[in-house]
Motif scaffolding. Structure first.
Motif, PDB file in Angstrom:
ATOM      1  N   TYR A  55       0.812  -1.216   0.000  1.00  0.00           N
ATOM      2  CA  TYR A  55       0.000   0.000   0.000  1.00  0.00           C
ATOM      3  C   TYR A  55       0.854   1.279   0.000  1.00  0.00           C
ATOM      4  O   TYR A  55       0.309   2.377  -0.049  1.00  0.00           O
ATOM      5  CB  TYR A  55      -0.924   0.024   1.224  1.00  0.00           C
ATOM      6  CG  TYR A  55      -1.868  -1.158   1.292  1.00  0.00           C
ATOM      7  CD1 TYR A  55      -2.789  -1.393   0.282  1.00  0.00           C
ATOM      8  CD2 TYR A  55      -1.828  -2.035   2.366  1.00  0.00           C
ATOM      9  CE1 TYR A  55      -3.640  -2.485   0.334  1.00  0.00           C
ATOM     10  CE2 TYR A  55      -2.680  -3.123   2.437  1.00  0.00           C
ATOM     11  CZ  TYR A  55      -3.580  -3.355   1.418  1.00  0.00           C
ATOM     12  OH  TYR A  55      -4.430  -4.435   1.466  1.00  0.00           O
ATOM     13  N   ARG A  56       2.153   1.125   0.058  1.00  0.00           N
ATOM     14  CA  ARG A  56       3.021   2.289   0.241  1.00  0.00           C
ATOM     15  C   ARG A  56       3.103   3.194  -0.987  1.00  0.00           C
ATOM     16  O   ARG A  56       3.502   4.347  -0.873  1.00  0.00           O
ATOM     17  CB  ARG A  56       4.428   1.839   0.663  1.00  0.00           C
ATOM     18  CG  ARG A  56       4.461   1.292   2.076  1.00  0.00           C
ATOM     19  CD  ARG A  56       5.837   0.776   2.471  1.00  0.00           C
ATOM     20  NE  ARG A  56       5.770   0.098   3.757  1.00  0.00           N
ATOM     21  CZ  ARG A  56       6.761  -0.612   4.289  1.00  0.00           C
ATOM     22  NH1 ARG A  56       7.925  -0.719   3.618  1.00  0.00           N
ATOM     23  NH2 ARG A  56       6.619  -1.211   5.447  1.00  0.00           N
ATOM     24  N   SER A  59       1.341   6.360  -0.339  1.00  0.00           N
ATOM     25  CA  SER A  59       2.097   7.341   0.440  1.00  0.00           C
ATOM     26  C   SER A  59       3.168   8.007  -0.412  1.00  0.00           C
ATOM     27  O   SER A  59       3.427   9.215  -0.279  1.00  0.00           O
ATOM     28  CB  SER A  59       2.735   6.672   1.657  1.00  0.00           C
ATOM     29  OG  SER A  59       1.748   6.186   2.545  1.00  0.00           O
ATOM     30  N   VAL A  60       3.784   7.237  -1.302  1.00  0.00           N
ATOM     31  CA  VAL A  60       4.797   7.803  -2.200  1.00  0.00           C
ATOM     32  C   VAL A  60       4.162   8.863  -3.094  1.00  0.00           C
ATOM     33  O   VAL A  60       4.733   9.945  -3.313  1.00  0.00           O
ATOM     34  CB  VAL A  60       5.445   6.693  -3.056  1.00  0.00           C
ATOM     35  CG1 VAL A  60       6.329   7.297  -4.148  1.00  0.00           C
ATOM     36  CG2 VAL A  60       6.263   5.749  -2.179  1.00  0.00           C
ATOM     37  N   LEU A  61       2.979   8.573  -3.609  1.00  0.00           N
ATOM     38  CA  LEU A  61       2.269   9.548  -4.442  1.00  0.00           C
ATOM     39  C   LEU A  61       1.915  10.794  -3.636  1.00  0.00           C
ATOM     40  O   LEU A  61       1.957  11.913  -4.160  1.00  0.00           O
ATOM     41  CB  LEU A  61       1.014   8.918  -5.050  1.00  0.00           C
ATOM     42  CG  LEU A  61       1.263   7.866  -6.138  1.00  0.00           C
ATOM     43  CD1 LEU A  61      -0.045   7.205  -6.560  1.00  0.00           C
ATOM     44  CD2 LEU A  61       1.955   8.480  -7.344  1.00  0.00           C
ATOM     45  N   SER A  62       1.560  10.614  -2.362  1.00  0.00           N
ATOM     46  CA  SER A  62       1.282  11.772  -1.504  1.00  0.00           C
ATOM     47  C   SER A  62       2.526  12.633  -1.335  1.00  0.00           C
ATOM     48  O   SER A  62       2.442  13.868  -1.314  1.00  0.00           O
ATOM     49  CB  SER A  62       0.777  11.320  -0.130  1.00  0.00           C
ATOM     50  OG  SER A  62      -0.587  10.984  -0.169  1.00  0.00           O
ATOM     51  N   VAL A  63       3.684  12.002  -1.224  1.00  0.00           N
ATOM     52  CA  VAL A  63       4.942  12.744  -1.111  1.00  0.00           C
ATOM     53  C   VAL A  63       5.180  13.569  -2.374  1.00  0.00           C
ATOM     54  O   VAL A  63       5.576  14.747  -2.300  1.00  0.00           O
ATOM     55  CB  VAL A  63       6.116  11.775  -0.865  1.00  0.00           C
ATOM     56  CG1 VAL A  63       7.458  12.493  -1.024  1.00  0.00           C
ATOM     57  CG2 VAL A  63       6.015  11.166   0.529  1.00  0.00           C
ATOM     58  N   VAL A  64       4.935  12.968  -3.523  1.00  0.00           N
ATOM     59  CA  VAL A  64       5.107  13.689  -4.788  1.00  0.00           C
ATOM     60  C   VAL A  64       4.138  14.858  -4.876  1.00  0.00           C
ATOM     61  O   VAL A  64       4.497  15.968  -5.276  1.00  0.00           O
ATOM     62  CB  VAL A  64       4.912  12.734  -5.988  1.00  0.00           C
ATOM     63  CG1 VAL A  64       4.969  13.515  -7.299  1.00  0.00           C
ATOM     64  CG2 VAL A  64       5.968  11.643  -5.977  1.00  0.00           C
ATOM     65  N   VAL A 267      -6.970   4.443   6.031  1.00  0.00           N
ATOM     66  CA  VAL A 267      -7.587   3.264   5.407  1.00  0.00           C
ATOM     67  C   VAL A 267      -6.535   2.176   5.215  1.00  0.00           C
ATOM     68  O   VAL A 267      -6.758   1.003   5.558  1.00  0.00           O
ATOM     69  CB  VAL A 267      -8.228   3.628   4.051  1.00  0.00           C
ATOM     70  CG1 VAL A 267      -8.705   2.362   3.334  1.00  0.00           C
ATOM     71  CG2 VAL A 267      -9.388   4.579   4.245  1.00  0.00           C
ATOM     72  N   ALA A 268      -5.383   2.546   4.661  1.00  0.00           N
ATOM     73  CA  ALA A 268      -4.316   1.571   4.419  1.00  0.00           C
ATOM     74  C   ALA A 268      -3.808   0.961   5.728  1.00  0.00           C
ATOM     75  O   ALA A 268      -3.493  -0.240   5.784  1.00  0.00           O
ATOM     76  CB  ALA A 268      -3.169   2.238   3.671  1.00  0.00           C
ATOM     77  N   GLN A 269      -3.730   1.770   6.790  1.00  0.00           N
ATOM     78  CA  GLN A 269      -3.276   1.259   8.090  1.00  0.00           C
ATOM     79  C   GLN A 269      -4.250   0.222   8.637  1.00  0.00           C
ATOM     80  O   GLN A 269      -3.833  -0.827   9.151  1.00  0.00           O
ATOM     81  CB  GLN A 269      -3.129   2.417   9.074  1.00  0.00           C
ATOM     82  CG  GLN A 269      -1.934   3.316   8.801  1.00  0.00           C
ATOM     83  CD  GLN A 269      -1.947   4.570   9.662  1.00  0.00           C
ATOM     84  OE1 GLN A 269      -2.983   4.983  10.178  1.00  0.00           O
ATOM     85  NE2 GLN A 269      -0.783   5.191   9.810  1.00  0.00           N
TER      86      GLN A 269
END
Length: 284
Positions: A55-56, A59-64, A267-269
């Motif tokens: 699911y990470r 999170s990577v897309l959120s960082v971008v 949700v992912a957590q």
């Protein structure tokens, strides 16, 4: 009134003068916008290992998204500061004069959205499982409608003073793609709720609520200079529309990017936990 070509209405107000309060409120709102994106960037970096590896990518897309939003909104705030000069005699900010003067341009936001919107839409596809729809089909439709929604809105905003017919036509075209995205997102969330923990389902419901509220703020900000109450007695736009538009855009950006991303992480957590993932063990 002096013509500035296809400049946005903020510049036309600048010809008449912008009060200290309106100028500073706008500057502060723009600063709050990019500062929040920077805070969000740190959050998503620090929580990336709180979800299972599969699911990470969300999170990577959120960082971008946070990185691009921070950089382009910082540029937008600098553009605002550089476009106007303070006249201490009149106590007003006026559009800068001379060949080196900048015009204020909301286009920086559109450039940011052109990067961020497809990624924001893709994010949820890496967290939920589609039970009926095809991943590649939804992804491609998100990209197509997301990009064209931004591009057509970007074109339309240049006509908000000079050609209202073109302004509203381009806005209507953008709205058609906007509605398509809402339909797709509703389908994704509905399918994504199937077979996941109750807590994750509630978080997905909250995402739909945030998505609806924040995304409907954008067309409101687009129309801001033409909404009832934002004209002065001479029929020209007044500075209330400037402050109102930037507040609306900033609230929408924070909700649709930061809060949306945080809820997706939740949700992912919850799904990761239900699948037996232990973030503490992963850190060991």
């Amino acid at each position: 009134m002096e013509t500035l070509g296809n400049a946005t209405f903020e510049n036309y107000i600048g010809l008449e003068g912008i009060s200290e309060m309106a100028f500073q409120m706008t500057a502060h709102v723009l600063t709050l916008g990019y500062a929040t994106m920077l805070a969000g960037l740190f959050y998503f970096i620090l929580t990336i290992k709180s979800v299972a590896p599969k699911y990470r990518i969300s999170s990577v897309l959120s960082v971008v998204v946070m990185t691009s939003a921070f950089l382009l909104l910082f540029k937008q705030a600098s553009n605002w500061e550089n476009a106007f000069n303070f006249d201490p005699t009149l106590g007003l900010y006026f559009l800068g004069a001379g060949n080196d003067a900048d015009l204020f341009n909301n286009g920086y936001r559109y450039l940011n959205w052109l990067i961020d919107v497809p990624m924001l839409l893709f994010q949820i596809l890496f967290v939920v499982t589609l039970t009926k729809s095809k991943f590649s089909s939804i992804r491609n439709q998100f990209w197509f409608s997301g990009a064209l929604m931004i591009i057509t809105g970007y074109i339309g905003q240049y006509y908000e003073v000079t050609n209202l017919t073109a302004y509203f036509i381009w806005g209507a075209i953008s709205t058609a793609f906007f509605i398509h995205i809402l339909i797709l997102m509703r389908r994704v969330i509905k399918e994504g709720k199937e077979g996941i923990p109750e807590g994750a389902q509630k978080a997905l419901s909250s995402i739909w609520t945030i998505f609806l509220i924040s995304w409907f703020l954008y067309p409101g900000a687009y129309l801001m200079p033409h909404l009832l109450g934002f004209f002065n007695e001479a029929g020209l736009y007044n500075e209330s529309g400037i402050v109102g538009r930037q507040i609306t855009y900033t609230v929408a950006d924070v909700c649709s990017k930061v809060i949306y991303g945080v809820l997706l992480t939740v949700v992912a957590q919850k799904i990761s936990k239900a699948e037996g993932y232990n973030p503490d063990a992963a850190k060991a």
